[in-house]
Design a protein around this motif. Structure first.
Motif, PDB file in Angstrom:
ATOM      1  N   PRO A  79      30.193  34.015  28.319  1.00  0.00           N
ATOM      2  CA  PRO A  79      29.606  35.372  28.760  1.00  0.00           C
ATOM      3  C   PRO A  79      29.958  35.499  30.322  1.00  0.00           C
ATOM      4  O   PRO A  79      30.507  36.394  30.741  1.00  0.00           O
ATOM      5  N   MET A  80      29.496  34.532  31.105  1.00  0.00           N
ATOM      6  CA  MET A  80      29.513  34.711  32.494  1.00  0.00           C
ATOM      7  C   MET A  80      30.929  34.894  32.911  1.00  0.00           C
ATOM      8  O   MET A  80      31.293  35.601  33.805  1.00  0.00           O
ATOM      9  N   SER A  81      31.754  33.907  32.294  1.00  0.00           N
ATOM     10  CA  SER A  81      33.301  33.949  32.632  1.00  0.00           C
ATOM     11  C   SER A  81      33.959  35.146  32.235  1.00  0.00           C
ATOM     12  O   SER A  81      34.611  35.842  33.176  1.00  0.00           O
ATOM     13  N   LEU A  82      33.555  35.883  31.241  1.00  0.00           N
ATOM     14  CA  LEU A  82      34.014  37.364  30.817  1.00  0.00           C
ATOM     15  C   LEU A  82      33.805  38.447  31.844  1.00  0.00           C
ATOM     16  O   LEU A  82      34.454  39.280  32.144  1.00  0.00           O
ATOM     17  N   ILE A  83      32.178  38.313  32.256  1.00  0.00           N
ATOM     18  CA  ILE A  83      31.901  39.327  33.209  1.00  0.00           C
ATOM     19  C   ILE A  83      32.730  39.018  34.518  1.00  0.00           C
ATOM     20  O   ILE A  83      33.192  40.061  35.018  1.00  0.00           O
ATOM     21  N   VAL A  84      32.842  37.953  34.991  1.00  0.00           N
ATOM     22  CA  VAL A  84      33.444  37.762  36.267  1.00  0.00           C
ATOM     23  C   VAL A  84      34.966  38.097  35.991  1.00  0.00           C
ATOM     24  O   VAL A  84      35.601  38.895  36.994  1.00  0.00           O
ATOM     25  N   PHE A  85      35.749  37.841  35.010  1.00  0.00           N
ATOM     26  CA  PHE A  85      37.005  38.167  34.769  1.00  0.00           C
ATOM     27  C   PHE A  85      37.218  39.855  34.788  1.00  0.00           C
ATOM     28  O   PHE A  85      38.220  40.273  35.358  1.00  0.00           O
ATOM     29  N   TYR A  86      36.045  40.433  34.228  1.00  0.00           N
ATOM     30  CA  TYR A  86      36.240  41.993  34.057  1.00  0.00           C
ATOM     31  C   TYR A  86      36.189  42.438  35.516  1.00  0.00           C
ATOM     32  O   TYR A  86      37.011  43.217  35.677  1.00  0.00           O
ATOM     33  N   PHE A  87      35.348  41.975  36.203  1.00  0.00           N
ATOM     34  CA  PHE A  87      35.210  42.531  37.926  1.00  0.00           C
ATOM     35  C   PHE A  87      36.402  42.098  38.592  1.00  0.00           C
ATOM     36  O   PHE A  87      37.045  42.866  39.274  1.00  0.00           O
ATOM     37  N   ILE A  88      37.071  41.124  38.296  1.00  0.00           N
ATOM     38  CA  ILE A  88      38.122  40.850  38.971  1.00  0.00           C
ATOM     39  C   ILE A  88      39.374  41.633  38.583  1.00  0.00           C
ATOM     40  O   ILE A  88      40.214  42.356  39.229  1.00  0.00           O
ATOM     41  N   PHE A  89      39.298  41.981  36.990  1.00  0.00           N
ATOM     42  CA  PHE A  89      40.508  42.809  36.705  1.00  0.00           C
ATOM     43  C   PHE A  89      40.315  44.310  37.014  1.00  0.00           C
ATOM     44  O   PHE A  89      41.043  44.979  37.461  1.00  0.00           O
ATOM     45  N   LYS A  90      39.009  44.630  37.019  1.00  0.00           N
ATOM     46  CA  LYS A  90      38.558  46.209  37.372  1.00  0.00           C
ATOM     47  C   LYS A  90      38.942  46.303  38.863  1.00  0.00           C
ATOM     48  O   LYS A  90      39.307  47.444  39.297  1.00  0.00           O
ATOM     49  N   ASN A  91      38.827  45.101  39.728  1.00  0.00           N
ATOM     50  CA  ASN A  91      39.249  45.419  41.312  1.00  0.00           C
ATOM     51  C   ASN A  91      40.720  45.220  41.538  1.00  0.00           C
ATOM     52  O   ASN A  91      41.273  45.484  42.531  1.00  0.00           O
ATOM     53  N   GLY A  92      41.599  44.938  40.396  1.00  0.00           N
ATOM     54  CA  GLY A  92      42.998  44.939  40.544  1.00  0.00           C
ATOM     55  C   GLY A  92      43.228  43.521  41.105  1.00  0.00           C
ATOM     56  O   GLY A  92      44.347  43.413  41.896  1.00  0.00           O
ATOM     57  N   GLN A  93      42.542  42.479  41.278  1.00  0.00           N
ATOM     58  CA  GLN A  93      42.766  41.263  41.808  1.00  0.00           C
ATOM     59  C   GLN A  93      42.945  40.021  40.759  1.00  0.00           C
ATOM     60  O   GLN A  93      43.385  38.950  41.435  1.00  0.00           O
ATOM     61  N   ASN A  94      43.699  40.543  39.549  1.00  0.00           N
ATOM     62  CA  ASN A  94      43.904  39.354  38.622  1.00  0.00           C
ATOM     63  C   ASN A  94      45.166  39.128  38.727  1.00  0.00           C
ATOM     64  O   ASN A  94      46.142  40.257  38.903  1.00  0.00           O
ATOM     65  N   ASP A  95      45.521  37.863  38.473  1.00  0.00           N
ATOM     66  CA  ASP A  95      47.078  37.541  38.390  1.00  0.00           C
ATOM     67  C   ASP A  95      47.445  37.188  36.934  1.00  0.00           C
ATOM     68  O   ASP A  95      48.622  36.884  36.940  1.00  0.00           O
TER      69      ASP A  95
END
Length: 262
Positions: A159-175
């Protein structure tokens, strides 16, 4: 090298959980899973061990990202010897003279770094070593199947990993994106590259025993050290060199003891 270490940790946690869900289904182990999650003591212990393995993964990836592979290898060199000490403390395992000397040498090597150069203290390696050593203690105390225990730990972290990934994706920082399928595939490999070696390590212990496995284990930190020094050209001060010599002497004494027992 351009991917943030936070996103790498997230993908390792995420795809490890997915991989274990698949293997648990394939091996028909959900009944064992249900039995284990009904045990409150095991759930609490697995929550703590889950945090320890999360810390271990995070620090290791951080070490790679910040060119501290040599410091991390220091942790993997001393981890088995620390485990010997913890085995004595928690399981009343006997210590002979050679193992006591190995433990004392590890302590001396750390003290040398603290006294002569606090800035070069390999805190990365110490966290790697102690988190993994205490993780092994907890897993031995609760006596749960390796894959089922790791699955429960992964589900705690998920759950914590998904939350962090959501914010990374939301900020357009995901690779992790369909625009780069090769990179997506490499990130997906974080799951099997975590689970498969663990299965093989445990199976190796079952087949050839802890002694020979312990000797083979040292191939990993040796290669890490070689890569860090010769390939990535990481700095290696005189104080660290002296401390590593002490560690290598401790490792030699420890391996000699394992060899004589096998």
């Amino acid at each position: 090298s351009f991917i943030g270490h936070v996103e790498l940790v997230v993908h390792r946690c995420l795809w490890t959980a997915v991989m274990l869900i698949i293997t648990t289904t394939f091996l028909s182990k959900w009944k064992i899973f249900i039995i284990e999650i009904k045990n409150k003591k095991k759930l609490i212990a697995l929550f703590i061990s889950g945090l320890l393995i999360f810390i271990n993964w995070s620090i290791w990836i951080y070490a790679v990202a910040t060119e501290r592979i040599i410091d991390a290898s220091f942790g993997y060199f001393i981890m088995p010897i620390i485990s010997v000490l913890l085995g004595y403390i928690f399981f009343n395992e006997l210590l002979n003279k050679k193992r006591i000397i190995s433990i004392l040498l590890v302590g001396i090597s750390i003290i040398v770094m603290i006294i002569f150069n606090l800035k070069s203290l390999p805190w990365v390696g110490l966290i790697v070593a102690f988190s993994w050593a205490f993780y092994n203690v907890l897993r031995k105390l609760i006596n749960v199947d390796t894959d089922i225990g790791l699955l429960i730990e992964s589900l705690y972290i998920l759950p914590m990993s998904l939350i962090v990934f959501y914010f990374i994706f939301k900020n357009g920082q995901n690779d992790f994106s369909l625009e780069n399928l090769d990179l997506m595939f490499m990130l997906l490999l974080a799951g099997p590259m975590t689970v498969i070696p663990l299965f093989l390590y445990v199976r190796g212990v079952e087949l050839i025993g802890l002694g020979p496995t312990g000797m083979i284990f040292y191939i990993t930190p040796t290669l890490q050290f070689i890569m860090g020094y010769f390939y990535y050209n990481e700095s290696f001060s005189l104080v660290k060199f002296i401390s590593f010599i002490i560690i290598w002497i401790a490792v030699f004494i420890y391996l000699r003891d394992l060899y004589e027992k096998n």
